[in-house]
Design an enzyme around this catalytic site. Structure first.
Site, PDB file in Angstrom:
ATOM      1  N   ASP A  70      62.125  32.887  25.220  1.00 32.80           N
ATOM      2  CA  ASP A  70      61.179  32.053  24.483  1.00 32.80           C
ATOM      3  C   ASP A  70      60.097  31.462  25.381  1.00 32.80           C
ATOM      4  O   ASP A  70      59.487  30.449  25.038  1.00 32.80           O
ATOM      5  CB  ASP A  70      61.924  30.924  23.777  1.00 32.80           C
ATOM      6  CG  ASP A  70      62.722  30.052  24.746  1.00 32.80           C
ATOM      7  OD1 ASP A  70      63.361  30.620  25.655  1.00 32.80           O
ATOM      8  OD2 ASP A  70      62.721  28.817  24.590  1.00 32.80           O
ATOM      9  N   ARG A  92      52.620  41.390  27.126  1.00 31.18           N
ATOM     10  CA  ARG A  92      53.753  40.590  26.652  1.00 31.18           C
ATOM     11  C   ARG A  92      54.571  41.374  25.629  1.00 31.18           C
ATOM     12  O   ARG A  92      55.806  41.349  25.646  1.00 31.18           O
ATOM     13  CB  ARG A  92      53.256  39.269  26.036  1.00 31.18           C
ATOM     14  CG  ARG A  92      52.593  38.326  27.034  1.00 31.18           C
ATOM     15  CD  ARG A  92      52.421  36.923  26.473  1.00 31.18           C
ATOM     16  NE  ARG A  92      51.573  36.885  25.286  1.00 31.18           N
ATOM     17  CZ  ARG A  92      50.249  36.731  25.296  1.00 31.18           C
ATOM     18  NH1 ARG A  92      49.606  36.619  26.450  1.00 31.18           N
ATOM     19  NH2 ARG A  92      49.565  36.675  24.173  1.00 31.18           N
ATOM     20  N   LYS A 182      65.566  26.032  18.954  1.00 33.97           N
ATOM     21  CA  LYS A 182      65.793  25.419  20.264  1.00 33.97           C
ATOM     22  C   LYS A 182      64.732  24.370  20.539  1.00 33.97           C
ATOM     23  O   LYS A 182      63.548  24.564  20.228  1.00 33.97           O
ATOM     24  CB  LYS A 182      65.747  26.468  21.375  1.00 33.97           C
ATOM     25  CG  LYS A 182      66.220  25.910  22.727  1.00 33.97           C
ATOM     26  CD  LYS A 182      65.791  26.759  23.909  1.00 33.97           C
ATOM     27  CE  LYS A 182      64.452  26.300  24.453  1.00 33.97           C
ATOM     28  NZ  LYS A 182      64.175  26.802  25.813  1.00 33.97           N
ATOM     29  N   GLU A 222      69.379  20.651  23.621  1.00 34.88           N
ATOM     30  CA  GLU A 222      69.216  20.934  25.054  1.00 34.88           C
ATOM     31  C   GLU A 222      68.556  19.777  25.798  1.00 34.88           C
ATOM     32  O   GLU A 222      67.339  19.747  25.949  1.00 34.88           O
ATOM     33  CB  GLU A 222      68.388  22.211  25.255  1.00 34.88           C
ATOM     34  CG  GLU A 222      68.207  22.572  26.727  1.00 34.88           C
ATOM     35  CD  GLU A 222      67.307  23.780  26.952  1.00 34.88           C
ATOM     36  OE1 GLU A 222      67.095  24.133  28.129  1.00 34.88           O
ATOM     37  OE2 GLU A 222      66.810  24.359  25.969  1.00 34.88           O
ATOM     38  N   GLU A 224      68.070  19.060  29.224  1.00 35.49           N
ATOM     39  CA  GLU A 224      68.278  19.648  30.553  1.00 35.49           C
ATOM     40  C   GLU A 224      68.184  18.582  31.637  1.00 35.49           C
ATOM     41  O   GLU A 224      67.183  17.876  31.745  1.00 35.49           O
ATOM     42  CB  GLU A 224      67.252  20.744  30.831  1.00 35.49           C
ATOM     43  CG  GLU A 224      67.424  21.356  32.217  1.00 35.49           C
ATOM     44  CD  GLU A 224      66.495  22.521  32.508  1.00 35.49           C
ATOM     45  OE1 GLU A 224      66.503  23.011  33.655  1.00 35.49           O
ATOM     46  OE2 GLU A 224      65.743  22.933  31.595  1.00 35.49           O
ATOM     47  N   LYS A 264      73.109  23.345  24.625  1.00 31.24           N
ATOM     48  CA  LYS A 264      72.637  24.083  25.798  1.00 31.24           C
ATOM     49  C   LYS A 264      72.517  23.102  26.966  1.00 31.24           C
ATOM     50  O   LYS A 264      71.436  22.646  27.315  1.00 31.24           O
ATOM     51  CB  LYS A 264      71.298  24.771  25.511  1.00 31.24           C
ATOM     52  CG  LYS A 264      70.832  25.667  26.660  1.00 31.24           C
ATOM     53  CD  LYS A 264      69.631  26.518  26.285  1.00 31.24           C
ATOM     54  CE  LYS A 264      69.193  27.365  27.485  1.00 31.24           C
ATOM     55  NZ  LYS A 264      68.080  28.281  27.160  1.00 31.24           N
ATOM     56  N   SER A 306      70.848  28.215  32.896  1.00 31.77           N
ATOM     57  CA  SER A 306      71.044  28.537  34.317  1.00 31.77           C
ATOM     58  C   SER A 306      70.220  27.625  35.215  1.00 31.77           C
ATOM     59  O   SER A 306      70.624  27.325  36.345  1.00 31.77           O
ATOM     60  CB  SER A 306      70.693  29.997  34.593  1.00 31.77           C
ATOM     61  OG  SER A 306      69.373  30.297  34.160  1.00 31.77           O
ATOM     62  N   GLY A 307      69.046  27.202  34.755  1.00 29.68           N
ATOM     63  CA  GLY A 307      68.279  26.171  35.444  1.00 29.68           C
ATOM     64  C   GLY A 307      67.843  26.490  36.860  1.00 29.68           C
ATOM     65  O   GLY A 307      67.722  25.599  37.680  1.00 29.68           O
ATOM     66  N   GLY A 308      67.627  27.757  37.185  1.00 33.62           N
ATOM     67  CA  GLY A 308      67.166  28.103  38.522  1.00 33.62           C
ATOM     68  C   GLY A 308      68.253  28.580  39.463  1.00 33.62           C
ATOM     69  O   GLY A 308      67.986  28.896  40.624  1.00 33.62           O
ATOM     70  N   SER A 333      73.214  30.798  27.831  1.00 36.79           N
ATOM     71  CA  SER A 333      71.904  30.975  27.223  1.00 36.79           C
ATOM     72  C   SER A 333      70.919  31.033  28.381  1.00 36.79           C
ATOM     73  O   SER A 333      70.314  30.031  28.754  1.00 36.79           O
ATOM     74  CB  SER A 333      71.570  29.818  26.277  1.00 36.79           C
ATOM     75  OG  SER A 333      70.267  29.972  25.740  1.00 36.79           O
ATOM     76  N   TYR A 395      57.907  25.028  32.227  1.00 37.25           N
ATOM     77  CA  TYR A 395      58.036  26.173  31.319  1.00 37.25           C
ATOM     78  C   TYR A 395      56.726  26.405  30.593  1.00 37.25           C
ATOM     79  O   TYR A 395      56.026  25.469  30.254  1.00 37.25           O
ATOM     80  CB  TYR A 395      59.138  25.904  30.297  1.00 37.25           C
ATOM     81  CG  TYR A 395      60.522  26.083  30.865  1.00 37.25           C
ATOM     82  CD1 TYR A 395      61.294  27.201  30.545  1.00 37.25           C
ATOM     83  CD2 TYR A 395      61.069  25.141  31.728  1.00 37.25           C
ATOM     84  CE1 TYR A 395      62.575  27.370  31.058  1.00 37.25           C
ATOM     85  CE2 TYR A 395      62.334  25.300  32.256  1.00 37.25           C
ATOM     86  CZ  TYR A 395      63.086  26.418  31.912  1.00 37.25           C
ATOM     87  OH  TYR A 395      64.346  26.571  32.436  1.00 37.25           O
TER      88      TYR A 395
END
Length: 395
Positions: A70, A92, A182, A222, A224, A264, A306-308, A333, A395
Site C-alpha cells: 500500500d 507502478r 488499514k 496499527e 507503530e 498490526k 517488520s518496521g525496517g 503484514s 511512508y
C-alpha cells in the site's frame, strides 16, 4: 509451506461476496442496532457483523499472512528510483502486476493491502487487480489514512489524518471489492512519547475502526512504535504497554467489535541504535508478554509489521513467537520484508519477472513456515539478511 489440508480448512469468502454491485450489499451504509445491556454497557450490532468476523478469520488463516503493498505513489517512486526506474503509473502498474500475479502466492498470503490507485487499477494484461487477488484466494484490503502531519502542542510528534469523509470513502472501497482497511499512526519513543500523542493515536485508531466496521471493512489497527532511538528493549516494552492500553480503552469506548478487527503491532525490540541487540527468543518473550497483558483473546489475528528489520530477522522473530500455541493467530503484514529482494531481482527488466516472483514466493513461503513455527533459516541469501532501517523513514 502451509499444507494443503490447512489451506482447505481455512475460512474462504465466496468471490461473489466481493463483486461490485451485488444485490447482497447494495446499501452503501450499514444499519446498526444499539442495544442496552443489563450491565449498562452499550453494545452495537452492525449488519456487517457476521461478514466482518468471516473476513477477519480468512485473513488470519493458518500458514498465511498479509502482503503490504500500500505504498503511496511517492513512496513507491522511491522504491522504483532505487532500481533506476522513473515514477510513472506504467512502472507502478508493472511492479504491482508482478506482485499480485506471482503463481501460488495465495498459498502463503491471505490478504493484500492496496493503495487507492491499485484498488482501481488493472494489470498490464488488462485484468482488474482485485480480480487477480480473488482468484488467488487473497482478500483485497485498502489503506484509508491520509498520512502523518505535525501534532500541535506535542514534542515534535505526529498525528494521522483522514477521518473526514472516511465513511463515504469506505463505502466506495467496499463496493470496489475491498474487505479490510488499514490506518497507520506512529509513536516515537525518543520524542516522549507525550500523553497527548498517545491519546491522539489511540482515539484516531478507534474512530477509524468504528467507521470501517460500519461500512463492512475489517479495520487493521496499527499504532507503530518506531524503531528510531537508542532505548533498550525494556523501554520499548514499557511504551508498548502504555500505547495498547490506551488503544483498547478507546476501541471499547467506540463500541468496536473485537472479533472483527486485526492488529498490526510493532514487535518489542530495542531501538535501532541501541548497542544491546536482542535475540529472536528475547523478542518473542517480550512481545508475547505484551500481547498477553494487553490484547483480548477475542481478537482473531495479530499481523506484525517488520518496521525496517531485515527480511530474515523479521522471519526469525515471527517464528520464535510461534513455538507454542497462542490465543490469537500470530502472523505477518510485511512490506519491505517481503518485497526487498524481489524488487532488486526485478530491476525493472521484463526478463527478470519470473526470478523476481520466485524471490517473493521464497520470502512468503519462509514467513508461512514461521507462522506455523517451522522456519529454520537455512539457505537464506546475504541480501535477505541486510537490515532495512532508515532513520526518520517516511511512508
Amino acid at each position: 509451506m502451509a499444507s494443503a489440508s490447512l489451506l482447505k480448512t481455512s475460512p474462504v469468502i465466496n468471490k461473489t461476496d466481493f463483486i461490485k454491485g451485488q444485490a447482497l450489499r447494495q446499501p452503501s451504509v450499514s444499519v446498526s442496532v444499539v442495544r442496552s445491556h443489563p450491565s449498562g454497557l452499550t453494545v452495537r450490532a452492525s449488519s456487517y457483523a457476521d461478514e466482518l468476523i468471516k473476513t477477519a478469520k480468512t485473513v488470519a488463516s493458518p500458514g498465511r499472512g498479509i502482503l503490504a503493498m500500500d505504498e503511496s505513489n511517492a513512496t513507491c517512486g522511491k522504491r522504483l528510483d532505487s532500481i533506476g526506474l522513473e515514477n510513472t503509473e506504467a512502472n507502478r502498474q508493472a511492479y504491482r502486476t508482478l506482485l499480485v500475479s506471482a503463481p501460488g502466492l495465495g498459498n502463503y498470503i491471505s490478504g493484500a493491502i492496496l493503495f487507492e490507485e491499485t484498488l482501481y487499477q488493472s494489470t498490464v494484461d488488462g485484468k482488474k487487480i482485485v480480480d487477480v487477488l480473488l482468484e488467488q484466494n487473497i482478500v483485497p484490503g485498502i489503506k484509508v489514512d491520509k498520512g502523518l502531519v505535525p501534532l500541535a502542542g506535542s514534542n515534535n510528534e505526529s498525528w494521522c489524518q483522514g477521518l473526514d469523509g472516511l465513511a463515504s470513502r469506505s463505502a466506495a472501497y467496499y463496493q470496489q471489492g475491498a474487505r479490510f482497511a488499514k490506518w497507520r499512526t506512529v509513536v516515537s519513543i525518543p520524542n516522549g512519547p507525550s500523553a497527548l500523542a498517545v491519546k491522539e493515536a489511540a482515539w484516531g485508531l478507534a474512530r477509524y475502526a468504528a467507521i470501517s466496521q460500519d461500512n463492512g471493512l475489517v479495520p487493521i489497527v496499527e499504532p507503530e512504535i518506531l524503531l528510531d532511538g537508542e532505548h533498550n528493549i525494556d523501554r520499548t516494552f514499557e511504551v508498548a504497554q502504555q500505547v495498547w492500553a490506551e488503544v483498547f480503552f478507546y476501541l471499547a469506548e467506540n463500541n468496536v467489535m473485537f472479533e472483527g478487527i486485526l492488529l498490526k503491532p510493532s514487535m518489542v525490540t530495542p531501538g535501532a541504535e541501541c548497542k544491546e541487540r536482542a535475540t529472536p527468543e528475547q523478542v518473542a518473550d517480550y512481545t508475547l508478554k505484551l500481547l498477553q497483558r494487553r490484547i483480548p483473546p477475542a481478537v482473531p489475528g495479530i499481523m506484525f509489521l517488520s518496521g525496517g528489520q531485515s527480511e530474515v530477522e523479521a522471519t526469525l522473530n515471527l517464528n520464535a513467537m510461534n513455538q507454542s500455541p497462542n490465543p490469537w493467530h500470530v502472523s505477518f503484514s510485511y512490506a519491505r520484508a517481503l518485497q526487498n529482494t524481489c524488487l532488486k531481482t526485478w530491476g525493472g527488466r521484463p526478463e527478470n519477472v519470473q526470478a523476481a516472483q520466485e524471490a517473493l514466493l521464497t520470502r512468503a513461503s519462509a514467513n508461512s513456515l514461521a507462522q506455523l513455527g517451522k522456519y529454520t533459516g537455512e539457505g537464506e541469501s546475504e541480501e535477505a539478511k541486510k537490515g532495512m532501517f532508515v532513520k526518520g523513514y517516511v511512508y
